[in-house]
Design a protein around this motif. Structure first.
Motif, PDB file in Angstrom:
ATOM      1  N   UNK A 146       0.840  -1.189   0.000  1.00  0.00           N
ATOM      2  CA  UNK A 146       0.000   0.000   0.000  1.00  0.00           C
ATOM      3  C   UNK A 146       0.873   1.237   0.000  1.00  0.00           C
ATOM      4  N   UNK A 147       0.568   2.153  -0.928  1.00  0.00           N
ATOM      5  CA  UNK A 147       1.310   3.422  -0.971  1.00  0.00           C
ATOM      6  C   UNK A 147       0.414   4.542  -0.460  1.00  0.00           C
ATOM      7  N   UNK A 148       0.662   5.715  -0.932  1.00  0.00           N
ATOM      8  CA  UNK A 148      -0.121   6.856  -0.471  1.00  0.00           C
ATOM      9  C   UNK A 148      -1.583   6.711  -0.908  1.00  0.00           C
ATOM     10  N   UNK A 149      -2.469   7.412  -0.213  1.00  0.00           N
ATOM     11  CA  UNK A 149      -3.855   7.504  -0.660  1.00  0.00           C
ATOM     12  C   UNK A 149      -4.088   8.911  -1.175  1.00  0.00           C
ATOM     13  N   UNK A 150      -4.995   9.024  -2.111  1.00  0.00           N
ATOM     14  CA  UNK A 150      -5.346  10.347  -2.637  1.00  0.00           C
ATOM     15  C   UNK A 150      -6.706  10.721  -2.079  1.00  0.00           C
ATOM     16  N   UNK A 151      -6.819  11.960  -1.645  1.00  0.00           N
ATOM     17  CA  UNK A 151      -8.089  12.377  -1.047  1.00  0.00           C
ATOM     18  C   UNK A 151      -9.065  12.831  -2.116  1.00  0.00           C
ATOM     19  N   UNK A 152     -10.277  12.325  -2.011  1.00  0.00           N
ATOM     20  CA  UNK A 152     -11.356  12.761  -2.902  1.00  0.00           C
ATOM     21  C   UNK A 152     -12.229  13.752  -2.151  1.00  0.00           C
ATOM     22  N   UNK A 153     -12.835  14.675  -2.890  1.00  0.00           N
ATOM     23  CA  UNK A 153     -13.719  15.631  -2.226  1.00  0.00           C
ATOM     24  C   UNK A 153     -15.011  14.969  -1.751  1.00  0.00           C
ATOM     25  N   UNK A 197      -7.581   1.735  -6.126  1.00  0.00           N
ATOM     26  CA  UNK A 197      -8.845   1.134  -5.693  1.00  0.00           C
ATOM     27  C   UNK A 197      -9.761   2.187  -5.079  1.00  0.00           C
ATOM     28  N   UNK A 198     -11.072   2.107  -5.365  1.00  0.00           N
ATOM     29  CA  UNK A 198     -12.056   2.943  -4.665  1.00  0.00           C
ATOM     30  C   UNK A 198     -13.053   2.033  -3.952  1.00  0.00           C
ATOM     31  N   UNK A 199     -13.722   2.574  -2.943  1.00  0.00           N
ATOM     32  CA  UNK A 199     -14.713   1.794  -2.206  1.00  0.00           C
ATOM     33  C   UNK A 199     -15.930   2.646  -1.885  1.00  0.00           C
ATOM     34  N   UNK A 200     -17.067   2.005  -1.666  1.00  0.00           N
ATOM     35  CA  UNK A 200     -18.284   2.720  -1.310  1.00  0.00           C
ATOM     36  C   UNK A 200     -18.099   3.482  -0.001  1.00  0.00           C
ATOM     37  N   UNK A 201     -18.494   4.750  -0.007  1.00  0.00           N
ATOM     38  CA  UNK A 201     -18.414   5.591   1.205  1.00  0.00           C
ATOM     39  C   UNK A 201     -16.983   5.983   1.568  1.00  0.00           C
ATOM     40  N   UNK A 202     -16.028   5.629   0.733  1.00  0.00           N
ATOM     41  CA  UNK A 202     -14.635   5.950   1.007  1.00  0.00           C
ATOM     42  C   UNK A 202     -14.263   7.223   0.247  1.00  0.00           C
ATOM     43  N   UNK A 203     -13.675   8.194   0.961  1.00  0.00           N
ATOM     44  CA  UNK A 203     -13.310   9.449   0.312  1.00  0.00           C
ATOM     45  C   UNK A 203     -11.851   9.466  -0.085  1.00  0.00           C
ATOM     46  N   UNK A 204     -11.360   8.310  -0.482  1.00  0.00           N
ATOM     47  CA  UNK A 204      -9.953   8.237  -0.865  1.00  0.00           C
ATOM     48  C   UNK A 204      -9.838   7.326  -2.061  1.00  0.00           C
TER      49      UNK A 204
END
Lengths: 389, 336
Positions: free
Chosen positions: B10-17, B322-329
C-alpha cells in the motif's frame, strides 16, 4: 436509479421505526400531562402500534407507494415519518424524532450493506413485515392490510432479476451515502467502528449461489476440465446451509431485519459525527431550496392517504421520549450539529401559492370530522376506539 | 513461465472531495506516458477528478430539466483514441463527452427518457473506445450506441445502434492486445451475463454471443482473444473470444464483483468486489497445449470497505488503484 426502490425503503425504515417505538413504549412511562393514574399500559402501546401500522399500510397509500418513481430527498421522506409517528395519540419532540430517524436510517443502511445478495433485501423486508404482523396479531383487519402489502411485494419483486436487485441496492446505497452516525447498540455489538463505519466481516457463509473462494478450473478447447488449482486468502468462508423463503410464510434464514432491540438494550445515539464526510450530506440538508413540483405532488399523494389523528383537549397526547430523561432530550435538541439537522419541511411555507392551497386543502380534509372522546380518558374510550379500527 | 510474484504494498492515498458511490467500475484512470496518472470517481450526481495538473475538479451530470433532482451518474471513463483523449460520463439522462482534462464539453447525447418513470429504469452505462475511431456507450435498454469521433472538434455523430442485448448493458471493452483471426475486437456485457463479441468498423458485425447463465456480468476485459468476465456470484470466467468457449473458471470472490482491469504488457488481471478483496491474477497462454492459464498472484483486503473500482495505473500492472463505497480516498498500491 431504480424506479422500484421506494416501497422497500419506506417499508424497511417503517419497520425499524416500529421496533424502536415498541421498545421505548415498553420501557418508559410518561409523566406529565395525562391524568395521574395513567401510565403507558399495554393497551396504550397496542393502540399506538395499531394506529401507526394501519396508517402505514393504508390501501390507497400503498397504491401510490408502489407506482414506479424516483426516490425523493431525505427531507421529504423524513416528513412522511414525522406524520406517521404522529398518527396516534403519541407525541414526539423534535429531538426525539431526529434521534428516531437517525436510528431507523442507520439500521437499514447496515442491513442493505450486509445483505449477502442484493435479492436478500427482499428477505430483510419480509423479516420486518413478519414482525409487524406479530405486533398486530390481535387485529384481523390490520393484519389483512399487511398481508395485502406482502402479496403486492411478492408480486412486484419476486420476478426481478439479480441485476435489477443490485440496481435497487445501489440506489439505496446512494441514498445512505456518507451517513456515519454512531449507534450505541451497534458499537456494543461491534458491528460498527468508533468512526461510524460498519464492520464488514470476511468470514461466514457465502451468499446463496456463490462458491467459497479458492478454486481455479482450467478447460481445454473441447470444454473438458484439464486442471485444478487452489489459492488461499485471509477470508474464512463456508457454504451456506439453505436459502431463505420468499413466500408469504416461511423461514427467512437471514437475521438482518429482525428486531435487535429489547427492553434491556436501550436505544441511544452519539451525535459526535464530525467527520469531513458530513460535508456532502450537509450540502443536501442545509441548502434551502424550495420544494420542487414533483416533491410536493409526492407528499400530497402520500399525505392524502394518511389518516392523521389530532389529539383533543390540550396540545399534547402522550409524549414519548427517545432519551432517558427530559433534560437529555432538551440537551440533544440544543447540541445537535447543524449539518445533521433534518430541517423538516414546513408544508405551509411553500413558495407556490397554488400548491400551498392544494396541500392545505388536503390536510384540512384529514381533520377528524366526528368528535372523538378525550384522549386523556382511559379504559372504555380507548377500547371503544380500538374496536372501531 | 513463472509469473512475476513480486508482492504489492500500500502506498499513499489520494483524497477525494466526495466519497465514491456503489457503482460498477467506479474508477477511471488516465495514464499519460511519463506523467502521473489522473483519476476520476463518481459520487451521486458528480464526478470527482484528480488531475495530474491543477487543482481537483468536479463535473456535474447534465440534463436535470424540471426534475426534482440532478440525474445520477452511472460511470465515467477516459477513452483513448489515436488522435485525442475524451472523458466520457454516463448518467440517467444521457452521455456527456469532455476534453480529457474535463475543461470543455465536446458533445451531449440525450437518451429517450419517458415522461413518467417506467417500471424499467433508464440510464446509460458501459463506456469504451473502439476501432481507433469510435466510442461505444451502453444503455439500460440493452442497446449499444456507437459514436463516430472526429480527430478534433465537436462534430461527434451517432454512427450505429447495436441491438443484440435484451438486458441493461453493464460494461464494454475493446481488445487491448492482438486479436487472433476471427476473434473480434470488442466485447459487450449485460445484466443477464450475456456477452457479445463484435468486429468494429464502418458497420459493426456481431461475431458471437455467449449466453448468460444466471449471474450478472458486471465487468469485462478483452486481451489477445481472451475475454475476462467478472460476475455477481463472485466468479471470474475466461472465454475464448473466437469460439465462445469457456477456458477457465475461478471462484474468485465471496461477493459480487464490481471491477476488473487488465494490464496488456503482462496479462495481469485485477479484480475488486463487495467482499472487500482486491486480487491480482496472471493470465497466460500455454504454447504447447494452447490452454489459457490463470494464476493467483496477490490479495489485498480493504478493511470494512466494499470495493467498487479497481484499475491498473500502468500498462505492465506494477501499480494499481482502488475505490470503495463511502470511502473518500483512492487507495494506491505499488511494487513492494
Amino acid at each position: 436509479m431504480s424506479a422500484r426502490t421506494l416501497p422497500l425503503l419506506f417499508l424497511n425504515l417503517g419497520g425499524e421505526m416500529l421496533y424502536i417505538l415498541d421498545q421505548r413504549l415498553r420501557a418508559q412511562s410518561i409523566p406529565g400531562e395525562k391524568a395521574r393514574k395513567d401510565e403507558w399500559t399495554d393497551v396504550d402501546r397496542k393502540r399506538v402500534m395499531n394506529d401507526i401500522i394501519s396508517t402505514m399500510f393504508n390501501k390507497k397509500f400503498m397504491e401510490e407507494l408502489f407506482k414506479p418513481q424516483d426516490l425523493y430527498s431525505k427531507k421529504a421522506l423524513r416528513t412522511v415519518y414525522d406524520r406517521l409517528a404522529h398518527a396516534s395519540i403519541m407525541r414526539l419532540n423534535q429531538a426525539s424524532m431526529d434521534k428516531l430517524y437517525d436510528l431507523m436510517t442507520m439500521a437499514f443502511k447496515y442491513q442493505v450493506l450486509l445483505c449477502p445478495r442484493p435479492r436478500d433485501i427482499l428477505l430483510v423486508t419480509f423479516n420486518h413485515l413478519d414482525a409487524i404482523k406479530d405486533f398486530i396479531s390481535d387485529s384481523p383487519g390490520i393484519l389483512n392490510q399487511v398481508d395485502e402489502t406482502f402479496r403486492r411485494l411478492i408480486e412486484t419483486y419476486n420476478c426481478l432479476s439479480d441485476g435489477e436487485f443490485q440496481l435497487i441496492r445501489q440506489t439505496l446505497l446512494i441514498f445512505f451515502q456518507d451517513m456515519h452516525i454512531r449507534v450505541s447498540i451497534f458499537l456494543k455489538d461491534k458491528v460498527q467502528n468508533s468512526n461510524g463505519r460498519f464492520v464488514l466481516p470476511i468470514s461466514g457463509p457465502v451468499p446463496w449461489g456463490t462458491e467459497v473462494p479458492g478454486l481455479i478450473r482450467i478447460f481445454n478447447h473441447k470444454g473438458v476440465e484439464v486442471k485444478r488449482a487452489e489459492f488461499t486468502t485471509a477470508g474464512n468462508y463456508v457454504t451456506p446451509q439453505r436459502e431463505g423463503s420468499f413466500e408469504l410464510y416461511g423461514d427467512r434464514v437471514l437475521k438482518l431485519g429482525t428486531n435487535m432491540y429489547s427492553v434491556t438494550r436501550p436505544v441511544e445515539t452519539h451525535m459526535s459525527g464530525s467527520s469531513k464526510n458530513l460535508a456532502s450530506q450537509a450540502k443536501e440538508n442545509i441548502a434551502p431550496k424550495p420544494l420542487a413540483k414533483e416533491e410536493l405532488n409526492f407528499l400530497a399523494r402520500l399525505l392524502g392517504g394518511l389518516d392523521i389523528q389530532k389529539p383533543t383537549g390540550g396540545e399534547t397526547g402522550f409524549r414519548l421520549n427517545l432519551f432517558t430523561t427530559d433534560e437529555e432530550e432538551e440537551h440533544a435538541a440544543q447540541t445537535r450539529p447543524e449539518e445533521l439537522s433534518y430541517k423538516v419541511i414546513n408544508i405551509e411555507a411553500t413558495q407556490e401559492p397554488g400548491r400551498r392551497a392544494e396541500l392545505v386543502r388536503i390536510l384540512g380534509e384529514l381533520e377528524v370530522a366526528e368528535p372523538r372522546p378525550g384522549s386523556a380518558e382511559k379504559g372504555e374510550d380507548l377500547l371503544a376506539l380500538m374496536d372501531g379500527l | 513461465g513463472v509469473p512475476s510474484l513480486r508482492p504489492y504494498r500500500r502506498e499513499r492515498s489520494l483524497t477525494l472531495r466526495s466519497s465514491s458511490s456503489a457503482l460498477y467500475n467506479n474508477l477511471a484512470v488516465l495514464c499519460p506516458p511519463a506523467r502521473p496518472p489522473a483519476f476520476g470517481a463518481v459520487h451521486g450526481t458528480t464526478l470527482s477528478l484528480l488531475g495530474n495538473e491543477g487543482p481537483p475538479r468536479q463535473l456535474q451530470a447534465r440534463g436535470g430539466g424540471s426534475a426534482l433532482s440532478t440525474p445520477l451518474l452511472t460511470q465515467a471513463a477516459w477513452c483513448e483514441l489515436p488522435s485525442r483523449v475524451l472523458l466520457v460520463l454516463t448518467s440517467q439522462r444521457g452521455v456527456q463527452m469532455y476534453e480529457s482534462d474535463g475543461s470543455t464539453m465536446v458533445f451531449w447525447h440525450a437518451l429517450d427518457v419517458p415522461e413518467h418513470p417506467a417500471a424499467h429504469s433508464v440510464f446509460a452505462r458501459g463506456i469504451a473506445a473502439a476501432g481507433g475511431r469510435f466510442i461505444c456507450v451502453g444503455t439500460s435498454f440493452g442497446a449499444v450506441l456507437v459514436f463516430d469521433i472526429p480527430p478534433k472538434g465537436t462534430n461527434v455523430t451517432l454512427s450505429e445502434v447495436l441491438e443484440q442485448h435484451r438486458d441493461p448493458i453493464t460494461d464494454i471493452a475493446a481488445e487491448q492486445g492482438q486479436a487472433p483471426d476471427g476473434a473480434g475486437d470488442l466485447v459487450t456485457a449485460d445484466d443477464s451475463g450475456t456477452l457479445c463479441l463484435w468486429s468494429t468498423g464502418e458497420e459493426f458485425t456481431l461475431l458471437g454471443k455467449i449466453p448468460g447463465s444466471g449471474s450478472t456480468c458486471s465487468s469485462v476485459r478483452l486481451w489477445n482473444g481472451i475475454v475476462a468476465a467478472g460476475y455477481g456470484n463472485g466468479q471470474i470466467r475466461l472465454w475464448e473470444a473466437g469460439s465462445g468457449r469457456i477456458r477457465a473458471q475461478v471462484s474468485a470472490h465471496a461477493r459480487w464483483i464490481y471491477a476488473l482491469d487488465l494490464a496488456p504488457l503482462t496479462g495481469k488481471l485485477l479484480s475488486g468486489a463487495e467482499d472487500s478483496f482486491v486480487h491480482v491474477w496472471k493470465l497466460s497462454r500455454n504454447l504447447d497445449t494452447d490452454d489459457i492459464e490463470i494464476q493467483h498472484c496477490h490479495a489485498e483486503c480493504v478493511t470494512d470497505t466494499q470495493v467498487c473500482g479497481a484499475r491498473f495505473c500502468d500498462r505492465a500492472g506494477d501499480t494499481f488503484a482502488v475505490t470503495g463505497y463511502d470511502l473518500s480516498e483512492i487507495l494506491c498500491y505499488g511494487p513492494a
